[in-house]
Scaffold this active site. Structure first.
Site, PDB file in Angstrom:
ATOM      1  N   CYS A 104       0.798  -1.216   0.000  1.00  0.00           N
ATOM      2  CA  CYS A 104       0.000   0.000   0.000  1.00  0.00           C
ATOM      3  C   CYS A 104       0.824   1.256   0.000  1.00  0.00           C
ATOM      4  O   CYS A 104       0.308   2.337  -0.064  1.00  0.00           O
ATOM      5  CB  CYS A 104      -0.867  -0.030   1.250  1.00  0.00           C
ATOM      6  SG  CYS A 104       0.068  -0.593   2.651  1.00  0.00           S
ATOM      7  N   ILE A 105       2.123   1.132   0.155  1.00  0.00           N
ATOM      8  CA  ILE A 105       2.869   2.334   0.488  1.00  0.00           C
ATOM      9  C   ILE A 105       3.269   3.093  -0.769  1.00  0.00           C
ATOM     10  O   ILE A 105       3.895   2.556  -1.613  1.00  0.00           O
ATOM     11  CB  ILE A 105       4.131   1.990   1.291  1.00  0.00           C
ATOM     12  CG1 ILE A 105       3.932   0.726   2.062  1.00  0.00           C
ATOM     13  CG2 ILE A 105       4.511   3.154   2.117  1.00  0.00           C
ATOM     14  CD1 ILE A 105       3.435   0.791   3.417  1.00  0.00           C
TER      15      ILE A 105
END
Lengths: 105, 416
Positions: A104-105
């Site tokens: 998700c980063i």
């Protein structure tokens, strides 16, 4: 939200076919998704990963990484690739009725 | 006298010292910062060192220059935190009791996590650019490069500055073209992700650039090991990628003192509330920057936005008021794309990078998700801003902690 008829029931899915409501998951739904992902027979080893993902997700609210599956789930990475060729976590999380693992980063 | 201790004097810890020295009642509170290193590196500048754009002198200054007066600065390693006893044990055995602890111990590369990475090939034909030593060694190797297989590799997420490996790839393409050896070089970008970037909208734009510049993208590649003799990366699914020069971003991990303290996850990142920055396990412990396990980018801009929220929350915690769930995951990153151009992206937990203008909606001057010369100039100007405004906790005109959606083309967001 799109729906999908599978294993005799209707489930809600996202555009990539991941279940959006984990409570709609049954083992039969999981088996049917596995077939779509090219895994015709879910063995005990296949289920071991699916059950670890479900337990870990329920406890922590996020999808575990491959590193966590190895360190906490105790399943060697090589084995994951043998069980779920092509993308172990993407496939097994779909079969488990969980969100796609987000980097998700 | 009560004690507030900050562990780490990197970007996040230094900003917090500068904010809190102005906000805390100094008759009531002592403020201490602990860091083992004497030198503060401007880490975004490491990207430019391999190409000779920046020198070592351009990216380093003494840490002490940025620790404000009135703050006790201890240059010492950290052995462990004993959160149940509210004390920190330093490497020399000294113990620091605290009433409030801020952990800003960051993250760093852990090349030893990958079999074969640190064997005989390390810094001979395998390089990182996340350390000053790696960036300098790579500069010296690229100087004499006459062509061959250049492979840029991202080992495992999460990493500090998730755009850096792509920026490196695009800058290397421009560098090699300028050097006249581009046609003799195959450039390959290898990633465990399915797309070239973690954010879909951005991946589409940048993926197009990779094609345009004849850079091969190898996706879903989970590196099992490196064979430093045959010079190849080997995936768990048995795919192989051969290299002459491997530029890798190794696994990133939180500081080893976090593991020794039993406070981290499997990568030594600390479970932290994603909106308040309070540690999940201990009410008087707060975590900021790369040390957290938050699903936000590990980047200086993120630490900057977090610092505003954390400064507020430290004051609220002292006053016994409820914490502000104010951190929205806001990140703001320039992406260098070579040939004196760059992209700029602005996003948070919920909103993907989209087109628009920054920092002033509609006006700019920077254009979001577009490749412009002015964005590149912004990236270069940022080094001055970092040393002179950001680290010192001074306001940056027009930049808000919470992400603005005004003037953004949000309909282009996927899945919102």
């Amino acid at each position: 939200m799109p729906t999908k008829d599978i294993a005799g029931v209707t489930v809600e899915v996202n555009e990539e076919g991941y279940l959006t409501d984990p409570t709609q998951w049954t083992q039969a739904v999981g088996e049917a998704i596995a077939v779509e992902e090219g895994i015709s027979l879910m063995t005990e080893e296949h289920w071991k990963l699916v059950h670890f993902l479900q337990k870990d997700y329920a406890e922590n609210g996020v999808m575990p990484t491959i590193r966590r599956v190895k360190s906490t789930g105790g399943i060697p990475v090589k084995e994951l690739y043998a069980l779920y060729p092509g993308g172990p976590l993407k496939k097994s999380s779909k079969i488990a009725g969980l969100p796609k693992p987000a980097s998700c980063i | 006298m009560k004690q507030l201790v900050i562990l780490g004097a990197g970007t996040a810890g230094t900003m917090m010292a500068n904010h809190l020295v102005r906000k805390l009642d100094r008759t009531q509170w002592g403020l201490t910062v602990v860091d083992q290193h004497a030198t503060h590196y401007y880490q975004p500048g490491f990207l430019f060192i391999p190409f000779g754009t920046y020198s070592e002198a351009d990216v380093r200054k003494p840490k002490a220059d940025f620790i404000p007066k009135g703050v006790t600065h201890i240059q010492e390693g950290i052995d462990r935190i004993k959160p149940e006893e509210n004390r920190v044990v330093l490497a020399d055995g000294r113990e620091l009791p605290y009433d409030i602890l801020i952990i800003a111990t960051g993250c760093k590369i852990a090349p030893e996590e990958t079999v074969g990475m640190t064997d005989e090939g390390w810094r001979r034909d395998i390089f990182d650019f996340y350390t000053i030593e790696g960036a300098v060694a790579l500069r010296d190797r690229l100087k004499d490069f006459t062509g061959g297989k250049l492979v840029i590799h991202l080992n495992e997420m999460p990493i500090k500055c998730p755009v850096a490996p792509l920026e490196f790839t695009l800058l290397a393409e421009a560098f090699l073209t300028h050097k006249g050896v581009r046609d003799k070089t195959e450039i390959t970008y290898v990633s465990p992700l399915s797309e070239p970037f973690t954010k879909h909208n951005c991946a589409v734009v940048l993926g197009g650039m990779l094609d345009e510049k004849r850079i091969t993208f190898v996706s879903d590649f989970n590196c099992e090991r490196i064979d430093p003799v045959a010079r190849k990366l080997i995936c768990y699914d048995e795919r192989e990628v051969a290299y002459d020069i491997l530029v890798t971003v190794p696994t990133n991990m939180g500081d080893a003192c976090i593991a020794r303290s039993g406070m981290g996850d499997e990568l030594n990142f600390i479970p932290t509330d994603k909106h308040t920055l309070q540690s999940n396990a201990h009410a008087n412990v707060f975590v900021i920057g790369d040390a957290t396990n938050l699903p936000s980018s590990k980047a200086g801009s993120v630490a900057h936005f977090q610092a505003d929220v954390l400064t507020e929350n430290i004051q609220r915690f002292i006053a016994g008021k409820p914490l502000d769930p104010g951190f929205d995951g806001h990140a703001n990153c320039f992406i260098e794309s070579g040939y004196n151009k760059a992209f700029l992206i602005d996003f948070n937990y919920d909103v993907e990078p989209v087109e628009g203008a920054f920092p002033i909606p509609v006006v700019g001057p920077f254009k979001l998700l577009k490749e412009t010369w002015l964005n590149h100039m912004g990236k270069l100007a940022f080094r001055w801003i970092y040393w002179n405004l950001l680290l010192k906790g001074r306001p940056m005109p027009g930049i808000t902690t919470k992400m603005s959606t005004v003037g953004k083309k949000l309909n282009k967001q996927k899945g919102a």
